[in-house]
Motif scaffolding. Structure first.
Motif, PDB file in Angstrom:
ATOM      1  N   LYS A   1      14.857 -32.513 -13.919  1.00  0.00           N
ATOM      2  CA  LYS A   1      14.187 -32.157 -12.663  1.00  0.00           C
ATOM      3  C   LYS A   1      14.867 -30.961 -12.009  1.00  0.00           C
ATOM      4  O   LYS A   1      14.200 -30.028 -11.543  1.00  0.00           O
ATOM      5  N   ASP A   2      16.191 -30.951 -11.996  1.00  0.00           N
ATOM      6  CA  ASP A   2      16.935 -29.833 -11.410  1.00  0.00           C
ATOM      7  C   ASP A   2      16.681 -28.536 -12.186  1.00  0.00           C
ATOM      8  O   ASP A   2      16.538 -27.463 -11.594  1.00  0.00           O
ATOM      9  N   SER A   3      16.613 -28.640 -13.506  1.00  0.00           N
ATOM     10  CA  SER A   3      16.362 -27.458 -14.332  1.00  0.00           C
ATOM     11  C   SER A   3      14.954 -26.920 -14.114  1.00  0.00           C
ATOM     12  O   SER A   3      14.745 -25.702 -14.071  1.00  0.00           O
ATOM     13  N   VAL A   4      13.975 -27.815 -13.980  1.00  0.00           N
ATOM     14  CA  VAL A   4      12.603 -27.380 -13.710  1.00  0.00           C
ATOM     15  C   VAL A   4      12.542 -26.681 -12.348  1.00  0.00           C
ATOM     16  O   VAL A   4      11.903 -25.630 -12.208  1.00  0.00           O
ATOM     17  N   LYS A   5      13.231 -27.251 -11.359  1.00  0.00           N
ATOM     18  CA  LYS A   5      13.262 -26.633 -10.033  1.00  0.00           C
ATOM     19  C   LYS A   5      13.909 -25.251 -10.095  1.00  0.00           C
ATOM     20  O   LYS A   5      13.399 -24.290  -9.516  1.00  0.00           O
ATOM     21  N   GLU A   6      15.010 -25.129 -10.819  1.00  0.00           N
ATOM     22  CA  GLU A   6      15.690 -23.843 -10.956  1.00  0.00           C
ATOM     23  C   GLU A   6      14.794 -22.829 -11.678  1.00  0.00           C
ATOM     24  O   GLU A   6      14.710 -21.663 -11.271  1.00  0.00           O
ATOM     25  N   ALA A   7      14.115 -23.255 -12.726  1.00  0.00           N
ATOM     26  CA  ALA A   7      13.213 -22.364 -13.459  1.00  0.00           C
ATOM     27  C   ALA A   7      12.068 -21.910 -12.561  1.00  0.00           C
ATOM     28  O   ALA A   7      11.659 -20.741 -12.592  1.00  0.00           O
ATOM     29  N   HIS A   8      11.541 -22.830 -11.765  1.00  0.00           N
ATOM     30  CA  HIS A   8      10.452 -22.481 -10.842  1.00  0.00           C
ATOM     31  C   HIS A   8      10.921 -21.463  -9.809  1.00  0.00           C
ATOM     32  O   HIS A   8      10.237 -20.472  -9.530  1.00  0.00           O
ATOM     33  N   GLU A   9      12.100 -21.697  -9.249  1.00  0.00           N
ATOM     34  CA  GLU A   9      12.650 -20.763  -8.262  1.00  0.00           C
ATOM     35  C   GLU A   9      12.887 -19.389  -8.889  1.00  0.00           C
ATOM     36  O   GLU A   9      12.602 -18.362  -8.282  1.00  0.00           O
ATOM     37  N   TYR A  10      13.394 -19.387 -10.094  1.00  0.00           N
ATOM     38  CA  TYR A  10      13.644 -18.123 -10.789  1.00  0.00           C
ATOM     39  C   TYR A  10      12.331 -17.377 -11.020  1.00  0.00           C
ATOM     40  O   TYR A  10      12.237 -16.177 -10.767  1.00  0.00           O
ATOM     41  N   ALA A  11      11.314 -18.099 -11.486  1.00  0.00           N
ATOM     42  CA  ALA A  11      10.028 -17.463 -11.777  1.00  0.00           C
ATOM     43  C   ALA A  11       9.369 -16.917 -10.518  1.00  0.00           C
ATOM     44  O   ALA A  11       8.776 -15.838 -10.536  1.00  0.00           O
ATOM     45  N   THR A  12       9.476 -17.637  -9.417  1.00  0.00           N
ATOM     46  CA  THR A  12       8.816 -17.177  -8.192  1.00  0.00           C
ATOM     47  C   THR A  12       9.585 -16.067  -7.483  1.00  0.00           C
ATOM     48  O   THR A  12       9.017 -15.370  -6.655  1.00  0.00           O
ATOM     49  N   THR A  13      10.871 -15.876  -7.824  1.00  0.00           N
ATOM     50  CA  THR A  13      11.621 -14.786  -7.217  1.00  0.00           C
ATOM     51  C   THR A  13      11.567 -13.510  -8.037  1.00  0.00           C
ATOM     52  O   THR A  13      12.051 -12.468  -7.592  1.00  0.00           O
ATOM     53  N   LEU A  14      10.986 -13.570  -9.228  1.00  0.00           N
ATOM     54  CA  LEU A  14      10.801 -12.351 -10.013  1.00  0.00           C
ATOM     55  C   LEU A  14       9.812 -11.445  -9.297  1.00  0.00           C
ATOM     56  O   LEU A  14       8.880 -11.932  -8.655  1.00  0.00           O
ATOM     57  N   PRO A  15       9.975 -10.145  -9.423  1.00  0.00           N
ATOM     58  CA  PRO A  15       8.973  -9.263  -8.828  1.00  0.00           C
ATOM     59  C   PRO A  15       7.603  -9.555  -9.430  1.00  0.00           C
ATOM     60  O   PRO A  15       7.438  -9.539 -10.641  1.00  0.00           O
ATOM     61  N   GLY A  16       6.648  -9.879  -8.585  1.00  0.00           N
ATOM     62  CA  GLY A  16       5.310 -10.225  -9.055  1.00  0.00           C
ATOM     63  C   GLY A  16       5.161 -11.698  -9.420  1.00  0.00           C
ATOM     64  O   GLY A  16       4.082 -12.131  -9.809  1.00  0.00           O
ATOM     65  N   GLY A  17       6.241 -12.466  -9.296  1.00  0.00           N
ATOM     66  CA  GLY A  17       6.189 -13.881  -9.658  1.00  0.00           C
ATOM     67  C   GLY A  17       5.248 -14.689  -8.784  1.00  0.00           C
ATOM     68  O   GLY A  17       4.771 -15.740  -9.177  1.00  0.00           O
ATOM     69  N   GLU A  18       4.957 -14.169  -7.586  1.00  0.00           N
ATOM     70  CA  GLU A  18       4.054 -14.879  -6.678  1.00  0.00           C
ATOM     71  C   GLU A  18       2.592 -14.580  -6.996  1.00  0.00           C
ATOM     72  O   GLU A  18       1.695 -15.214  -6.455  1.00  0.00           O
ATOM     73  N   LEU A  19       2.355 -13.610  -7.895  1.00  0.00           N
ATOM     74  CA  LEU A  19       0.975 -13.236  -8.231  1.00  0.00           C
ATOM     75  C   LEU A  19       0.365 -14.218  -9.214  1.00  0.00           C
ATOM     76  O   LEU A  19       1.058 -14.771 -10.069  1.00  0.00           O
ATOM     77  N   SER A  20      -0.946 -14.376  -9.108  1.00  0.00           N
ATOM     78  CA  SER A  20      -1.648 -15.203 -10.088  1.00  0.00           C
ATOM     79  C   SER A  20      -1.763 -14.416 -11.391  1.00  0.00           C
ATOM     80  O   SER A  20      -1.512 -13.208 -11.431  1.00  0.00           O
ATOM     81  N   VAL A  21      -2.165 -15.081 -12.457  1.00  0.00           N
ATOM     82  CA  VAL A  21      -2.321 -14.417 -13.750  1.00  0.00           C
ATOM     83  C   VAL A  21      -3.345 -13.295 -13.644  1.00  0.00           C
ATOM     84  O   VAL A  21      -3.143 -12.194 -14.172  1.00  0.00           O
ATOM     85  N   GLU A  22      -4.431 -13.532 -12.926  1.00  0.00           N
ATOM     86  CA  GLU A  22      -5.468 -12.511 -12.766  1.00  0.00           C
ATOM     87  C   GLU A  22      -4.917 -11.298 -12.022  1.00  0.00           C
ATOM     88  O   GLU A  22      -5.183 -10.155 -12.385  1.00  0.00           O
ATOM     89  N   GLU A  23      -4.133 -11.563 -10.980  1.00  0.00           N
ATOM     90  CA  GLU A  23      -3.541 -10.456 -10.222  1.00  0.00           C
ATOM     91  C   GLU A  23      -2.544  -9.677 -11.080  1.00  0.00           C
ATOM     92  O   GLU A  23      -2.484  -8.445 -11.016  1.00  0.00           O
TER      93      GLU A  23
END
Length: 112
Positions: free
Chosen positions: A42-64
């Protein structure tokens, strides 16, 4: 960070193995191992999610993201055309300078 994502599958497999190894009643040690493994996953999934959303453009949808990629590819092609045009102009200038130099050399060496 790649190692983080690679480790998720191993951690999930460990949870499944711990949850299905005895199929009977769990000993307190087995329960504790399952709880630790689940928390670690669970902690690793949370860390991976945080990492992915902090990448530039990580907040964009696939279409965007696809739209941004398309726009960047068009920009890259336009820049390549500009560069090719610039290179052609430089080549033309260089060629015309050589022609002028040849004419000057020819004129200078012609007896009068």
């Amino acid at each position: 960070m790649t190692s983080l994502y690679e480790s998720l599958l191993l951690k999930l497999a460990n949870i499944v193995e711990l949850a299905t190894q005895d199929q009977g009643t769990f000993t307190p040690q087995a329960k504790q191992a399952l709880v630790r493994s689940t928390k670690d996953f669970k902690d690793s999934v949370k860390e991976a999610h945080e990492y992915a959303t902090t990448l530039p453009g990580g907040e964009l949808s696939v279409e965007e993201q696809d739209e941004v990629i398309d726009m960047l590819e068009k920009l890259k092609e336009r820049k390549r055309r500009q560069l090719a045009g610039f290179a052609e102009r430089v080549n033309n200038i260089s060629t015309s300078q050589q022609d002028v130099k040849m004419e000057l050399d020819s004129t200078a060496s012609t007896p009068t």
